[in-house]
Design an enzyme around this catalytic site. Structure first.
Site, mmCIF file in Angstrom:
data_model
loop_
_atom_site.group_PDB
_atom_site.id
_atom_site.type_symbol
_atom_site.label_atom_id
_atom_site.label_comp_id
_atom_site.label_asym_id
_atom_site.label_seq_id
_atom_site.Cartn_x
_atom_site.Cartn_y
_atom_site.Cartn_z
ATOM 1 N N TYR A 104 26.653 -16.645 22.420
ATOM 2 C CA TYR A 104 25.266 -16.973 22.794
ATOM 3 C C TYR A 104 24.820 -16.124 23.990
ATOM 4 O O TYR A 104 23.692 -15.640 24.050
ATOM 5 C CB TYR A 104 25.148 -18.473 23.113
ATOM 6 N N SER A 139 15.759 -20.977 35.611
ATOM 7 C CA SER A 139 15.104 -21.023 34.297
ATOM 8 C C SER A 139 14.510 -22.407 34.044
ATOM 9 O O SER A 139 15.089 -23.422 34.459
ATOM 10 C CB SER A 139 16.133 -20.713 33.205
ATOM 11 N N GLN A 177 11.320 -19.492 36.766
ATOM 12 C CA GLN A 177 10.825 -18.922 35.501
ATOM 13 C C GLN A 177 10.200 -20.027 34.660
ATOM 14 O O GLN A 177 10.822 -21.045 34.387
ATOM 15 C CB GLN A 177 11.983 -18.265 34.739
ATOM 16 N N TYR A 187 8.588 -21.413 31.153
ATOM 17 C CA TYR A 187 8.185 -21.443 29.753
ATOM 18 C C TYR A 187 7.129 -22.543 29.685
ATOM 19 O O TYR A 187 7.402 -23.681 30.084
ATOM 20 C CB TYR A 187 9.358 -21.814 28.847
ATOM 21 N N THR A 229 7.396 -16.107 31.568
ATOM 22 C CA THR A 229 7.970 -15.305 30.480
ATOM 23 C C THR A 229 6.998 -15.274 29.309
ATOM 24 O O THR A 229 6.569 -16.321 28.819
ATOM 25 C CB THR A 229 9.332 -15.897 30.056
ATOM 26 N N ARG A 268 18.900 -15.674 15.668
ATOM 27 C CA ARG A 268 20.276 -15.318 16.030
ATOM 28 C C ARG A 268 21.193 -15.980 15.006
ATOM 29 O O ARG A 268 21.549 -17.155 15.139
ATOM 30 C CB ARG A 268 20.593 -15.802 17.444
ATOM 31 N N LYS A 289 6.933 -11.714 32.883
ATOM 32 C CA LYS A 289 8.219 -11.166 32.433
ATOM 33 C C LYS A 289 8.196 -10.893 30.930
ATOM 34 O O LYS A 289 7.896 -11.795 30.142
ATOM 35 C CB LYS A 289 9.341 -12.152 32.751
ATOM 36 N N HIS A 334 14.200 -8.367 27.109
ATOM 37 C CA HIS A 334 14.900 -9.662 27.043
ATOM 38 C C HIS A 334 16.386 -9.472 26.687
ATOM 39 O O HIS A 334 16.983 -10.266 25.959
ATOM 40 C CB HIS A 334 14.200 -10.578 26.033
ATOM 41 N N ARG A 360 17.724 -9.779 23.035
ATOM 42 C CA ARG A 360 18.050 -11.094 22.477
ATOM 43 C C ARG A 360 16.948 -11.681 21.601
ATOM 44 O O ARG A 360 17.174 -12.656 20.910
ATOM 45 C CB ARG A 360 18.313 -12.096 23.613
HETATM 46 C C1 LIG Z 1 22.292 -16.589 28.088
HETATM 47 C C2 LIG Z 1 20.922 -16.071 28.409
HETATM 48 C C3 LIG Z 1 19.868 -16.957 28.573
HETATM 49 C C4 LIG Z 1 18.595 -16.481 28.894
HETATM 50 N N1 LIG Z 1 17.588 -17.380 29.126
HETATM 51 C C5 LIG Z 1 16.378 -16.941 29.536
HETATM 52 C C6 LIG Z 1 15.367 -17.861 29.920
HETATM 53 O O1 LIG Z 1 15.568 -19.077 29.906
HETATM 54 N N2 LIG Z 1 14.166 -17.362 30.302
HETATM 55 C C7 LIG Z 1 13.915 -16.013 30.340
HETATM 56 O O2 LIG Z 1 12.803 -15.608 30.689
HETATM 57 N N3 LIG Z 1 14.878 -15.120 30.013
HETATM 58 C C8 LIG Z 1 16.092 -15.551 29.628
HETATM 59 N N4 LIG Z 1 17.085 -14.648 29.335
HETATM 60 C C9 LIG Z 1 16.817 -13.192 29.472
HETATM 61 C C10 LIG Z 1 17.146 -12.709 30.877
HETATM 62 O O3 LIG Z 1 16.264 -13.253 31.821
HETATM 63 C C11 LIG Z 1 17.059 -11.181 30.976
HETATM 64 O O4 LIG Z 1 15.792 -10.734 30.561
HETATM 65 C C12 LIG Z 1 18.136 -10.466 30.159
HETATM 66 O O5 LIG Z 1 19.320 -11.211 30.124
HETATM 67 C C13 LIG Z 1 18.398 -9.100 30.773
HETATM 68 O O6 LIG Z 1 19.366 -8.403 30.068
HETATM 69 P P1 LIG Z 1 20.916 -8.374 30.512
HETATM 70 O O7 LIG Z 1 21.486 -9.685 30.138
HETATM 71 O O8 LIG Z 1 21.471 -7.283 29.645
HETATM 72 O O9 LIG Z 1 20.975 -8.091 31.970
HETATM 73 C C14 LIG Z 1 18.363 -15.100 29.012
HETATM 74 C C15 LIG Z 1 19.438 -14.208 28.866
HETATM 75 C C16 LIG Z 1 20.704 -14.680 28.566
HETATM 76 C C17 LIG Z 1 21.833 -13.703 28.444
#
Ligand SMILES: Cc1cc2nc3c(=O)[nH]c(=O)nc-3n(C[C@H](O)[C@H](O)[C@H](O)COP(=O)(O)O)c2cc1C
Length: 379
Positions: free
Chosen positions: A24, A106, A128, A130, A156, A165, A255, A279, A282
Site C-alpha cells: 500500500y 493528513s 492536508q 480532503y 489536495t 490499485r 497540492k 502523488h 499512486r
Molecule cells: C502511504 C501513502 C499515503 C498517502 N496519503 C496521502 C494523503 O492522505 N493525502 C495526500 O494529499 N497525499 C497522500 N499521499 C501522497 C504524498 O503526500 C506524496 O504526494 C507522495 O507520497 C510523494 O511521493 P513519494 O512517496 O515518492 O515521496 C500518500 C502517499 C503515500 C505513500
C-alpha cells in the site's frame, strides 16, 4: 549493518510490515507506469557543477512562504502513518521537528491533529485537507486544526476519484479491511507489528481508525465508511477553493498541480503556493511526472505562486534536482514512512539526517553555496 540510504530503510520496512501494508505504501496504480517514469525522469535530470567556489559546507537554509527554514524539506501528508508504527504520526512529527522540518498531518491520519500537537509541541504542523461532502463537518474539522496552532492548509486537488490499485483489491488491504486467509496469515507472520501497532494499542484505545472522523463514524478500519457525508467530494471547483480561501486565516497550498494554466489560476485565486506533484505515482498512471511539469510551470515565476514539489525523492540529489528545476521546497512521502517502519522516531530522524547529508555532499560537488546556486545542466 546500519542503514546507509533510503533503499536500506525500505528493505527493513519490507521485512517488518505485513506485505499488504508494505505494498500500500510502496506501490503505484494500475500498471505502475507512472512509478517507473517518475524515477526515470528524475534520473534524467543533471545538475550544473561549478568549480573552485570555496565556502564549504553549503547552507541548506531557505525562505518558504516568507519564513526562514533551516532546510527545504517538508514531510508530505500520508494517510494511515499510524498503521506503520503506534503513534506513527506523532513520531514522524517529532523526528521532523528535530531538523525544523514541517510535518503535514493528513485528513486520513490515524491520530487526530490534537494528539499530534500534544505529542510534538515544538513541531511545525501543516494540515492536508480532503474536503468531505458535508461542508459543515469539514468546517468543524478546520476549526480544530486552527486551534492546534497550525496555520498552513494543504488542499489536495488530485484525488477526485478512488485510485485503481489492483494489488490492494486482491490482497484486501484497503479501507474497509477485508480479512482473507491470505492477509490474516500475512499479519500473523509479522507478530512484532501485530502486537506493537494493533493489539497492544488496541487493548488500551481500541482498533486504529481515521482519527479526524467524528466519533459516530470512527468505527475502526475494519468497517466500511458508509456515511455519504464523509466521502471525499469528487466535484470540487474553483468556487469551493474561493470559499475555503475566504474562510481560512492562514496560508493555503494547493497540492497536485501539473499544468501551467492551473498554476496561474491558482495564483489568481489566491493560493500562496502549489505542490507540483504526481502523488507519488499512486493515483493515475497517465500523468506527466513532476520533473517534466515543474520546469514548464517555473518558466514564468511571476505568473505562478511559490512552488513545492514531490514524488519519487529517494536521495538528497533528488531534492537538489527539484530545487534546481524551480521548487523552493521538496516533500518526502514514502521515505519517512520507511524510516518509521524500520526504527520508529529514531529511524525517521536517521533517514532525514542521511538525506540532508546527501544534500550537503551534492552541494559541495556542485560548488553551490546556497540553494539558489542550484541549476540544471543545460548544454
Ligand atoms: C502511504 C501513502 C499515503 C498517502 N496519503 C496521502 C494523503 O492522505 N493525502 C495526500 O494529499 N497525499 C497522500 N499521499 C501522497 C504524498 O503526500 C506524496 O504526494 C507522495 O507520497 C510523494 O511521493 P513519494 O512517496 O515518492 O515521496 C500518500 C502517499 C503515500 C505513500
Amino acid at each position: 549493518m546500519a542503514p546507509l540510504n533510503t533503499d536500506d530503510f525500505r528493505a527493513t520496512a519490507r521485512r517488518r510490515l505485513p506485505r499488504g501494508l508494505f505494498d500500500y505504501i510502496d506501490r503505484g496504480t494500475e500498471d505502475e507506469v507512472s512509478l517507473a517514469r517518475i524515477r526515470a525522469s528524475l534520473d534524467g535530470v543533471r545538475l550544473r557543477p561549478r568549480i573552485l567556489n570555496g565556502d564549504c559546507p553549503a547552507s541548506l537554509e531557505t525562505t518558504l512562504l516568507g519564513r526562514r527554514h533551516p532546510t527545504p524539506l517538508v514531510i508530505a501528508p500520508t494517510a494511515l502513518a499510524g498503521m506503520v508504527a503506534d503513534k506513527g504520526e506523532t513520531k514522524l512529527a517529532r523526528a521532523a521537528s528535530r531538523f525544523g522540518i514541517p510535518f503535514t498531518v493528513s485528513t486520513q491520519s490515524v491520530e487526530p491533529v490534537e494528539d499530534i500537537r500534544r505529542g510534538a509541541p515544538d513541531a511545525e504542523l501543516w494540515f492536508q485537507l480532503y474536503v468531505w461532502k458535508d461542508r459543515a463537518r469539514t468546517a468543524e474539522l478546520l476549526r480544530r486544526v486552527a486551534a492546534c496552532d497550525c496555520d498552513t492548509l494543504v488542499l489536495t486537488v488530485d484525488t477526485q476519484m478512488p485510485p485503481k490499485r489492483e494489488y490492494n483489491q486482491r490482497n484486501g488491504f484497503g479501507v474497509p479491511f477485508r480479512p482473507t486467509p491470505g492477509n490474516v496469515a500475512d499479519m500473523l507472520c509479522h507478530p512484532r507489528w501485530l502486537w506493537e501497532v494493533i493489539l497492544r494499542p488496541g487493548l488500551r484505545r481500541g482498533m486504529p481508525s481515521y482519527g479526524h472522523y467524528p466519533p459516530e463514524f470512527r468505527a475502526g478500519l475494519l468497517s466500511p465508511v458508509t456515511a455519504e457525508e464523509l466521502r471525499l467530494d469528487p466535484a470540487l471547483t474553483w468556487q469551493d477553493f474561493r470559499a475555503l480561501r475566504d474562510g481560512w486565516q492562514g496560508r493555503i497550498i494547493l497540492k497536485g498541480v501539473l499544468g501551467t494554466e492551473d498554476a496561474m489560476r491558482a495564483k489568481a485565486e489566491g493560493a500562496d503556493a502549489i505542490v507540483v506533484s504526481t502523488h507519488g505515482g499512486r493515483n493515475f498512471d497517465a500523468l506527466p511526472t513532476t520533473a517534466e511539469a515543474l520546469p514548464r510551470i517555473a518558466a514564468n515565476p511571476a505568473a505562478v505562486p511559490e512552488l513545492l514539489a514531490d514524488s519519487g525523492v529517494r536521495r538528497g540529489s533528488d531534492v537538489l534536482k527539484y530545487l534546481a528545476l524551480g521548487a523552493s521546497a521538496v516533500q518526502l512521502g514514502r521515505a519517512p514512512l520507511w524510516g518509521l517502519a524500520a526504527g520508529g522516531e529514531t529511524g525517521a530522524a536517521t533517514l532525514l539526517e542521511i538525506i540532508l547529508a546527501e544534500m550537503r555532499t551534492g552541494m559541495g560537488f556542485l560548488g553551490a553555496r546556497t540553494l539558489a546556486d542550484l541549476c540544471p545542466f543545460d548544454n
